[in-house]
Motif scaffolding. Structure first.
Motif, PDB file in Angstrom:
ATOM      1  N   PHE A  22       0.829  -1.203   0.000  1.00  0.00           N
ATOM      2  CA  PHE A  22       0.000   0.000   0.000  1.00  0.00           C
ATOM      3  C   PHE A  22       0.866   1.256   0.000  1.00  0.00           C
ATOM      4  O   PHE A  22       0.554   2.227  -0.687  1.00  0.00           O
ATOM      5  N   GLU A  25       3.140   1.156  -3.636  1.00  0.00           N
ATOM      6  CA  GLU A  25       2.402   1.203  -4.897  1.00  0.00           C
ATOM      7  C   GLU A  25       1.259   2.205  -4.906  1.00  0.00           C
ATOM      8  O   GLU A  25       0.922   2.745  -5.952  1.00  0.00           O
ATOM      9  N   LEU A  26       0.655   2.420  -3.742  1.00  0.00           N
ATOM     10  CA  LEU A  26      -0.523   3.284  -3.690  1.00  0.00           C
ATOM     11  C   LEU A  26      -0.289   4.574  -2.906  1.00  0.00           C
ATOM     12  O   LEU A  26      -1.183   5.409  -2.824  1.00  0.00           O
ATOM     13  N   GLN A  28      -0.273   5.014   0.199  1.00  0.00           N
ATOM     14  CA  GLN A  28      -1.260   5.115   1.274  1.00  0.00           C
ATOM     15  C   GLN A  28      -0.773   4.304   2.463  1.00  0.00           C
ATOM     16  O   GLN A  28      -0.219   3.216   2.301  1.00  0.00           O
TER      17      GLN A  28
END
Length: 81
Positions: A22, A25-26, A28
């Protein structure tokens, strides 16, 4: 099929991987509690598909080895006179 269960150590490793995914890649942050919920969700909803694929692959390997064993046994036959 019974529920998929993991050891505490396995789950901690998975939580770490989910949190890293998370973040990397995101971009977050996800807490450990949320990551565990995701693991439980994936295990329940997707786990059977992965399990069944593993069973299929194992069956394929077993059948190939059984066929090989059949050839080896045939080679042991002695000519009859």
């Amino acid at each position: 099929m019974k529920d998929i269960e993991f050891s505490r150590e396995q789950k901690e490793r998975m939580v770490g991987k989910i949190k890293a995914y998370f973040q990397d890649e995101l971009q977050q942050d996800i807490g450990g509690f949320e990551a565990e919920f995701l693991i439980d969700f994936f295990a329940k909803e997707l786990g059977p598909s992965f399990y069944n694929r593993g069973i299929f692959d194992a069956q394929q390997v077993f059948n190939e080895k059984l066929e090989e064993a059949g050839y080896v046994i045939q080679e042991l036959e002695q000519p009859e006179g």
